[in-house]
Design a protein around this motif. Structure first.
Motif, PDB file in Angstrom:
ATOM      1  N   SER A   1      31.444 -30.340  73.771  1.00  0.00           N
ATOM      2  CA  SER A   1      31.974 -30.746  75.066  1.00  0.00           C
ATOM      3  C   SER A   1      33.080 -31.812  74.887  1.00  0.00           C
ATOM      4  O   SER A   1      34.095 -31.787  75.586  1.00  0.00           O
ATOM      5  N   TYR A   2      32.883 -32.716  73.921  1.00  0.00           N
ATOM      6  CA  TYR A   2      33.948 -33.692  73.625  1.00  0.00           C
ATOM      7  C   TYR A   2      35.191 -33.001  73.047  1.00  0.00           C
ATOM      8  O   TYR A   2      36.319 -33.380  73.365  1.00  0.00           O
TER       9      TYR A   2
ATOM     10  N   ALA B   1      36.311 -30.172  73.767  1.00  0.00           N
ATOM     11  CA  ALA B   1      37.032 -29.570  74.896  1.00  0.00           C
ATOM     12  C   ALA B   1      37.830 -30.642  75.643  1.00  0.00           C
ATOM     13  O   ALA B   1      38.987 -30.416  76.035  1.00  0.00           O
ATOM     14  N   GLN B   2      37.219 -31.836  75.823  1.00  0.00           N
ATOM     15  CA  GLN B   2      37.946 -32.912  76.520  1.00  0.00           C
ATOM     16  C   GLN B   2      39.159 -33.368  75.724  1.00  0.00           C
ATOM     17  O   GLN B   2      40.215 -33.639  76.287  1.00  0.00           O
TER      18      GLN B   2
ATOM     19  N   ALA C   1      40.853 -31.580  73.614  1.00  0.00           N
ATOM     20  CA  ALA C   1      41.855 -30.514  73.689  1.00  0.00           C
ATOM     21  C   ALA C   1      42.645 -30.612  74.992  1.00  0.00           C
ATOM     22  O   ALA C   1      43.845 -30.337  75.029  1.00  0.00           O
ATOM     23  N   GLU C   2      41.983 -31.054  76.071  1.00  0.00           N
ATOM     24  CA  GLU C   2      42.693 -31.193  77.345  1.00  0.00           C
ATOM     25  C   GLU C   2      43.800 -32.246  77.281  1.00  0.00           C
ATOM     26  O   GLU C   2      44.796 -32.146  77.978  1.00  0.00           O
ATOM     27  N   TYR C   3      43.593 -33.259  76.433  1.00  0.00           N
ATOM     28  CA  TYR C   3      44.653 -34.271  76.243  1.00  0.00           C
ATOM     29  C   TYR C   3      45.800 -33.724  75.392  1.00  0.00           C
ATOM     30  O   TYR C   3      46.862 -34.321  75.331  1.00  0.00           O
ATOM     31  N   GLY C   4      45.531 -32.634  74.671  1.00  0.00           N
ATOM     32  CA  GLY C   4      46.555 -32.058  73.795  1.00  0.00           C
ATOM     33  C   GLY C   4      46.280 -32.339  72.336  1.00  0.00           C
ATOM     34  O   GLY C   4      47.070 -31.962  71.472  1.00  0.00           O
TER      35      GLY C   4
ATOM     36  N   ALA D   1      45.089 -38.100  72.709  1.00  0.00           N
ATOM     37  CA  ALA D   1      43.928 -38.761  73.319  1.00  0.00           C
ATOM     38  C   ALA D   1      43.884 -40.239  72.931  1.00  0.00           C
ATOM     39  O   ALA D   1      43.485 -41.087  73.736  1.00  0.00           O
TER      40      ALA D   1
END
Lengths: 138, 586
Positions: free
Chosen positions: B448-449, B451-452, B454-457, B462
């Motif tokens: 789950s981390y 994925a988070q 990856a959302e920052y790029g 991050a």
């Protein structure tokens, strides 16, 4: 009773990057209703005292876990005198052996908190001592 | 008396007694209650106990990292576990049960105590002592100025020289550090990140001056710059040029130092900064994958470098959670390396790791209690399958450890290895409903981390957004509040405290004379060398910094051989790369 909340500078000096304690203290003081200015890492004693003077802070809390406390604490005391800010309550904490802590208190550091010190003790100390300073200075 | 006469007598006596009819074999026994019926009985008893206990009893229903815990675990908690897919056998993909088929039976972990203080000569004496006590490898702790790229006579170094570790300003100090030690025979771990490339160059140069070729050097260098921005804060340059330096180091070691572990991707400091176990696991593996991606982007084949990547974890006081974390780390890493990065060599799938007991779990109050904490944490590391281990000394919360307390810490490992028998069976907790459920939970939280992030790029993005720093500060504050509220007990701190100013234990002090002596020494090095080769080697190094195609390592080795100091080399590189400043997150 003064309306404006107490204002405290929490500082990291020298090359020490251990900022966990400083950040926890900063948040605990903020949660206790004080205004907290966290300096970030790698500040010189000159910069720390300048920040406190500019921000009209009631206290400075310095955190050192690198072993350089016997150099950096006295330099901050020196700077407080040099910048005419001897009324600011100066306290600190870190990995500081008991006899060093005593020497620092003798030099004018008001309190030294070591690992495991309860946050409430620190908050109580700051509220009481910085509150006295505020009452005097206004 | 003959045997037959004896047994005849015994038989006669037995016939005279009332008979016991043994039904344990099953025939004629009471029917075994249904498992679900058993569960209902247990739930009733458990609920009665809970009512009696009442609120505020101090019972903790969460791990130290806030993972909710059941009172007891049962087969339904591992219903999704597929033994072939998720566990396999020791030494087989996905390595949940360890990377060796025979665990510690073939090879014990390496006992490696991190040490360094004062001058190179003082630390050299400590190394000779540790090797004489049966330690297997050396582990260098550098002082703050060395870690931050400053020479001992720099203004920034005042008060810090030799305090947190040993001061190494130039090749001259590195030669002194390994004086009388066979660098081909031992393995050395060096904990340094920002200037890691310089320390590696000094180590290679010191060995080659003794006639030992770099190809024979075994050991590791931390060189994990990403966790510096995340947690430890000992950086020099901004993240992107720093990543280039790391890729150059990995590339150089892969080609020229086949026995060297190129990087030690570290969760230790993330945990010490106050993260949870799952954050330590997730952020560390995310960093590891970022290095893999950077090396692949530079054109390296994943199987050429991945077998020499290694990891470094914290072993905290929540015993089973730590074991689950280590097991999950191996499984997640193997899956990503094989399935995402396409590694084909099994060695590329195997996560090897060093462990250190949690400095942040030690207390200044009643410091002798830290010996006990360290023993539990060390056992968790071993049950989790660590490859090497550092046990903290009881007095490290107050100062650098004394020789006596270091010896106790090492003896703790020896008792664990040779007396407790925990080494006899591989992954002894494998199959435990609880540990398997917690292992799966660790993996779920880590994914789950990922994925988070990856959302920052990606990891660097991050970091720049302060994501990790915020997550860690939150967790650390939450933990501290739970101690304050006495939801968690720390012996000697918020319970069982004694009214004493502080323990009377002997402490090691580093004197100001160390700082003055080291400053004089580096000045003597500057005066005694050939100025022309200093200038020309630094020029070539700067040119290489500007040219991403030119590997920096050979130029760094030239510079240290010319006795350029660390501060001079960093200064030359900073002219090209700049220096990093953090936006502080509270």
């Amino acid at each position: 009773m003064n309306e404006r909340p107490l204002r405290i500078v929490i500082a990291k000096a020298g090359l020490d990057g251990h900022d966990r304690g400083a950040k926890v203290i900063a948040r605990a003081l903020r949660d206790a209703g004080m205004e907290v200015i966290y300096t970030g890492l790698f500040q010189t004693p000159e910069q720390i005292v300048q920040t406190a003077v500019q921000e009209d802070a009631d206290g400075i809390g310095l955190s050192i876990l690198s072993g350089a406390h016997m150099t950096l604490f006295p330099l901050v005391v020196e700077q407080l005198q040099a910048q005419g800010a001897g009324d600011i309550v100066f306290f600190g904490g870190g990995t500081i052996p008991p006899d060093d802590a005593q020497r620092l208190r003798d030099l004018g550091v008001r309190a030294i908190f070591t690992p495991g010190a309860p946050l409430q003790d620190i908050v109580d100390f700051v509220r009481s001592e910085c509150g006295k300073r505020r009452a005097l200075v206004g | 008396m003959t045997p037959s006469a004896s047994s005849g007598q015994a038989l006669r006596q037995a016939q005279d007694r009332p008979q016991i009819i043994d039904r344990t074999s099953g025939l004629g026994a009471q029917p075994t209650p249904d498992f679900e019926e058993q569960r209902r009985h247990w739930e009733e008893r458990s609920a009665r106990g809970r009512r009696r206990r009442g609120p505020g009893s101090g019972a903790v229903d969460r791990t130290i990292s806030d993972v909710p815990l059941k009172v007891a675990y049962d087969p339904s908690d591992v219903a999704d576990l597929d033994p072939a897919r998720d566990l396999a056998w020791p030494g087989a993909y996905p390595y949940t049960r360890g990377i060796h088929a025979n665990g510690y039976r073939d090879r014990l972990w390496t006992m490696r105590q991190f040490a360094g203080f004062g001058t190179a000569a003082q630390t050299n004496a400590r190394y000779h002592f540790l090797l004489a006590q049966g330690q297997h490898g050396l582990s260098v702790a550098f002082d703050m100025p060395t870690l931050m790229g400053y020479d001992s006579d720099a203004a920034q170094a005042r008060g810090e020289v030799g305090k947190c570790g040993v001061a190494i300003d130039s090749l001259a100090d590195m030669e002194l550090l390994f004086d009388g030690i066979d660098m081909a025979d031992i393995t050395t771990s060096m904990t340094i990140n920002g200037p890691a490339c310089i320390a590696l160059a000094q180590y290679v140069a010191a060995a080659e001056k003794k006639g030992i070729p770099r190809a024979k050097l075994g050991g590791t260098i931390q060189a994990d710059i990403l966790k510096e921005y995340i947690a430890q804060k000992e950086w020099i340059f901004p993240p992107r040029p720093h990543m280039r330096i790391i890729v150059d180091m990995i590339d150089f070691c892969t080609r020229e130092m086949p026995k060297w572990n190129t990087i030690s991707i570290s969760g230790y400091h993330i945990r010490e900064a106050g993260s949870t176990a799952a954050q330590e696991l997730a952020f560390t593996l995310a960093d590891g994958f970022a290095y893999v991606e950077a090396c692949m982007a530079a054109g390296m084949d994943v199987d050429s470098f991945a077998p020499r990547l290694s990891f470094f974890f914290n072993s905290h006081i929540d015993f089973f959670e730590e074991i689950a974390k280590f097991r999950a780390a191996r499984r997640i890493y193997a899956r990503h390396m094989r399935e995402k990065y396409g590694a084909r060599n099994p060695r590329s799938w195997q996560l090897r790791f060093h462990t250190q007991t949690a400095g942040c779990s030690a207390t200044a109050q009643q410091p002798e209690n830290n010996i006990v904490r360290v023993a539990f944490e060390a056992m968790a590391a071993v049950l989790g399958g660590t490859q090497s281990l550092h046990t903290n000394s009881m007095d490290e919360v107050l100062a650098l450890p004394t020789e006596k307390s270091v010896e106790i810490a090492l003896r703790t490992q020896q008792v664990l290895a040779y007396e407790t028998n925990v080494t006899n069976v591989v992954d002894p907790l494998g199959g435990s409903y609880y540990v398997e459920a917690l292992t799966a939970e660790m993996e779920r939280q880590a994914e789950s981390y990922f994925a988070q992030i990856a959302e920052y790029g990606g990891v660097i993005e991050a970091i720049e957004a302060g994501f990790f720093q915020r997550e860690i500060a939150e967790a650390s504050y939450r933990y501290q509040r739970s101690i304050e509220a006495k939801e968690r007990i720390v012996v000697g701190v918020n319970a069982f405290a004694k009214d004493e100013e502080a323990a009377e234990i002997e402490l090691l002090k580093i004197t100001e004379e160390t700082e003055r002596g080291q400053a004089r020494a580096v000045q003597a090095v500057r005066q005694g060398r050939d100025g022309a080769s200093v200038a020309s080697s630094l020029d070539r190094l700067q040119a290489a910094c500007r040219d991403p195609k030119d590997n920096l390592m050979p130029h760094l080795i030239d510079s240290v051989n010319a006795y350029c100091t660390e501060g001079e080399i960093v200064e030359a590189m900073a002219k090209v790369y700049g220096r990093y400043t953090e936006t502080a997150v509270v």
